[in-house]
Motif scaffolding. Structure first.
Motif, PDB file in Angstrom:
ATOM      1  N   ASP A 133      16.292  39.770  60.569  1.00  0.00           N
ATOM      2  CA  ASP A 133      15.547  38.517  60.416  1.00  0.00           C
ATOM      3  C   ASP A 133      15.519  38.078  58.952  1.00  0.00           C
ATOM      4  O   ASP A 133      15.704  36.893  58.639  1.00  0.00           O
ATOM      5  CB  ASP A 133      14.112  38.687  60.928  1.00  0.00           C
ATOM      6  N   ALA A 136      18.933  36.729  57.892  1.00  0.00           N
ATOM      7  CA  ALA A 136      19.203  35.382  58.406  1.00  0.00           C
ATOM      8  C   ALA A 136      18.534  34.323  57.528  1.00  0.00           C
ATOM      9  O   ALA A 136      19.136  33.294  57.200  1.00  0.00           O
ATOM     10  CB  ALA A 136      18.710  35.267  59.846  1.00  0.00           C
ATOM     11  N   ASP A 137      17.287  34.582  57.141  1.00  0.00           N
ATOM     12  CA  ASP A 137      16.608  33.641  56.261  1.00  0.00           C
ATOM     13  C   ASP A 137      17.257  33.608  54.883  1.00  0.00           C
ATOM     14  O   ASP A 137      17.366  32.545  54.253  1.00  0.00           O
ATOM     15  CB  ASP A 137      15.126  34.000  56.143  1.00  0.00           C
ATOM     16  N   ASP A 140      20.366  31.419  54.833  1.00  0.00           N
ATOM     17  CA  ASP A 140      20.026  29.995  54.757  1.00  0.00           C
ATOM     18  C   ASP A 140      19.613  29.613  53.333  1.00  0.00           C
ATOM     19  O   ASP A 140      20.040  28.584  52.804  1.00  0.00           O
ATOM     20  CB  ASP A 140      18.885  29.704  55.731  1.00  0.00           C
TER      21      ASP A 140
END
Length: 278
Positions: A133, A136-137, A140
């Motif tokens: 998680d 993934a952030d 970005d």
């Protein structure tokens, strides 16, 4: 190296007054926080970005104080995806502002599975799911950073998913981006230690993070684990800064976690350590 301080050490929502207070206390640069403008540290929206940028830039010019970094911390490993989404969107505003002001660094928190405190340990921090998680952030955020021409700084913290310098190197390797670097705070590398043990832990972290450290933080700890102002705990700052210098580090050393009335004494303690030996 430049000596810096967290801007929000000093109370107020007028950035010019805040930066002037930093200068009067003996600091050449700051890690800025939008709280110093009256906004939340990580705002969901900004009504007039251009006006905000102009206000911060005017404060920087009027005070003569540099801005080495802008705080963009949110919980990148929060167990609720909606919370992470809100944090990602707010971070986008921070990165845009940093790019407009040519602030080279935005500092991040790799987060915790603790639902109420991004700085609190949770046993699930060590899971593959928490790492995924956070990654993934981070991916970005790195896309946004690349577009804005700025670097992201992650700080190894024992209570976070990236808990050590080894973890930070692993993440940088996985992301394969020169826009991701390390903010190294010696007091976040251990909890309870005597001076000798603390020195060994910090020395190893500096070695592991060599070539990837873009900023250092200066916070201290007592032997019993309580945080303290630099020079009042077990961290050997002379050794820490000498090792940073030997590793090729030339960035800002930014103190925080102290009362504003202690800021001048901390500046007098740290400033001679940053001077290159004759």
């Amino acid at each position: 190296m430049q000596l810096g301080i967290f801007a929000k050490t000093f109370a107020g929502t007028d950035p010019t007054q805040v930066l002037q207070a930093a200068r009067a206390a003996g600091y050449a640069t700051v890690q800025f926080n939008l709280a110093c403008t009256g906004l939340p540290s990580l705002p969901d929206e900004i009504a007039d970005v251009a006006a905000l940028v102009a206000r911060i830039d005017a404060a920087r010019v009027a005070s003569g104080v540099g801005i080495a970094a802008l705080s963009g911390t949110y919980n990148m490993a929060h167990p609720d995806p909606a919370v992470r989404t809100r944090g990602r969107q707010a971070l986008g505003h921070i990165i845009d502002i940093a790019g407009a002001l040519k602030i080279p660094l935005v500092t991040l928190c790799t987060g915790s599975r603790h639902p109420g405190d991004q700085w609190a340990h949770h046993p699930d921090n060590a899971t593959l799911e928490a790492w995924a998680d956070m990654v993934a952030d981070m991916a970005d955020a790195l896309q946004r950073a690349e577009a804005a021409g700025i670097t992201l700084g992650i700080e190894p913290e024992q209570a976070n998913v990236v808990a050590s310098a080894d973890d930070a190197r692993r993440l940088i390797g996985e992301m394969a981006s020169d826009r991701l670097r390390i903010v190294l705070d010696p007091a976040n590398l251990f909890e309870k230690a005597d001076a000798g043990h603390a020195r060994t832990i910090v020395a190893r972290a500096v070695e592991i993070a060599a070539g990837l450290t873009v900023m250092a933080h200066a916070k201290d700890r007592q032997a019993d684990g309580r945080f303290a102002a630099p020079g009042r705990g077990v961290v050997d700052f002379a050794d820490f800064i000498a090792r940073l210098r030997a590793s090729g580090f030339e960035g800002a050393v930014v103190t925080h976690g102290l009362e504003p009335e202690d800021a001048p004494d901390v500046a007098r303690f740290l400033a001679p350590l940053l001077t290159v030996p004759a």
